[in-house]
Scaffold this motif. Sequence first.
Motif, mmCIF file in Angstrom:
data_model
loop_
_atom_site.group_PDB
_atom_site.id
_atom_site.type_symbol
_atom_site.label_atom_id
_atom_site.label_comp_id
_atom_site.label_asym_id
_atom_site.label_seq_id
_atom_site.Cartn_x
_atom_site.Cartn_y
_atom_site.Cartn_z
ATOM 1 N N LEU A 162 0.829 -1.210 0.000
ATOM 2 C CA LEU A 162 0.000 0.000 0.000
ATOM 3 C C LEU A 162 0.860 1.256 0.000
ATOM 4 N N ASP A 163 1.877 1.297 0.850
ATOM 5 C CA ASP A 163 2.753 2.469 0.925
ATOM 6 C C ASP A 163 3.505 2.697 -0.382
ATOM 7 N N LYS A 164 3.985 1.630 -0.984
ATOM 8 C CA LYS A 164 4.747 1.746 -2.228
ATOM 9 C C LYS A 164 3.873 2.299 -3.350
ATOM 10 N N ARG A 165 2.636 1.841 -3.393
ATOM 11 C CA ARG A 165 1.730 2.232 -4.476
ATOM 12 C C ARG A 165 1.083 3.585 -4.245
ATOM 13 N N ASN A 166 0.714 3.889 -2.995
ATOM 14 C CA ASN A 166 -0.106 5.060 -2.716
ATOM 15 C C ASN A 166 0.504 6.076 -1.774
ATOM 16 N N GLY A 167 1.534 5.721 -1.068
ATOM 17 C CA GLY A 167 2.053 6.618 -0.051
ATOM 18 C C GLY A 167 1.254 6.449 1.237
ATOM 19 N N LYS A 168 1.439 7.377 2.139
ATOM 20 C CA LYS A 168 0.803 7.288 3.461
ATOM 21 C C LYS A 168 -0.697 7.564 3.388
ATOM 22 N N PHE A 169 -1.417 6.880 4.256
ATOM 23 C CA PHE A 169 -2.864 7.047 4.380
ATOM 24 C C PHE A 169 -3.176 8.388 5.030
ATOM 25 N N ILE A 170 -4.188 9.091 4.488
ATOM 26 C CA ILE A 170 -4.621 10.358 5.071
ATOM 27 C C ILE A 170 -5.999 10.212 5.711
ATOM 28 N N ASP A 171 -7.001 9.794 4.955
ATOM 29 C CA ASP A 171 -8.355 9.647 5.492
ATOM 30 C C ASP A 171 -9.196 8.842 4.516
ATOM 31 N N MET A 172 -10.445 8.576 4.894
ATOM 32 C CA MET A 172 -11.370 7.851 4.022
ATOM 33 C C MET A 172 -12.778 8.393 4.200
ATOM 34 N N GLY A 182 -10.599 6.086 -0.331
ATOM 35 C CA GLY A 182 -9.441 6.440 0.468
ATOM 36 C C GLY A 182 -8.689 7.622 -0.112
ATOM 37 N N ASN A 183 -8.103 8.394 0.767
ATOM 38 C CA ASN A 183 -7.258 9.510 0.375
ATOM 39 C C ASN A 183 -5.853 9.215 0.893
ATOM 40 N N ASN A 186 -2.540 9.995 -5.110
ATOM 41 C CA ASN A 186 -3.844 9.509 -5.559
ATOM 42 C C ASN A 186 -3.823 9.369 -7.081
ATOM 43 N N ASP A 187 -2.904 8.516 -7.579
ATOM 44 C CA ASP A 187 -2.822 8.281 -9.019
ATOM 45 C C ASP A 187 -4.124 7.672 -9.539
ATOM 46 N N PHE A 188 -4.768 6.895 -8.710
ATOM 47 C CA PHE A 188 -6.111 6.400 -8.995
ATOM 48 C C PHE A 188 -6.860 6.347 -7.671
ATOM 49 N N VAL A 189 -8.182 6.357 -7.753
ATOM 50 C CA VAL A 189 -9.006 6.370 -6.545
ATOM 51 C C VAL A 189 -8.954 4.985 -5.903
ATOM 52 N N ASN A 190 -8.739 4.975 -4.605
ATOM 53 C CA ASN A 190 -8.645 3.729 -3.846
ATOM 54 C C ASN A 190 -9.928 3.450 -3.088
ATOM 55 N N GLU A 191 -10.319 2.193 -3.094
ATOM 56 C CA GLU A 191 -11.449 1.752 -2.285
ATOM 57 C C GLU A 191 -10.917 1.010 -1.081
#
Length: 147
Positions: free
Chosen positions: A78-88, A109-110, A114-119
């Motif tokens: 998750l971190d490699k693909r999206n970076g750190k979690f902010i909120d949802m 998820g934010n 956010n290269d693509f929207v995460n669920e």
Amino acid sequence: MRILSFCLLLLLMSCKTTYRRADISSISEKEKAKVYDFGKRLLETCKTRQFVQLSEREVTKGLATLSLAEMQHACDVLDKRNGKFIDMTLIEVIDDTFTGSSKIYRYKGNFERNDFVNEIRIWLRPDGKFQGIIWMEWKDEYIPYKK
């Protein structure tokens, strides 16, 4: 002829599976907060790397046996693909309890990237235990998760 028409109609209806969406406002604030807090707590551990073994009091046996190594690996991906979690943000709830399964909470998820929207999808059983959590690319139409 009527019987044939009825059979064709029944066949047509059985080909497309529909899922019952729950009205978000009909779900108690306490339940929504419980699911949100659970998801946020697990995703926040990816930031801190302070993984805690899940209790069978809160989650099903399958989720409680999730190893710390498995949690670490999921967070690394998750971190490699999206970076750190902010909120949802809660988008919809699929009510699958009529089959005896669970409610499925779908969040967008934010993250830092956010290269693509995460669920973020969280399953809550009728007994109040969490059955699962996954994250994947967002699709507007609900598609059941298959392992």
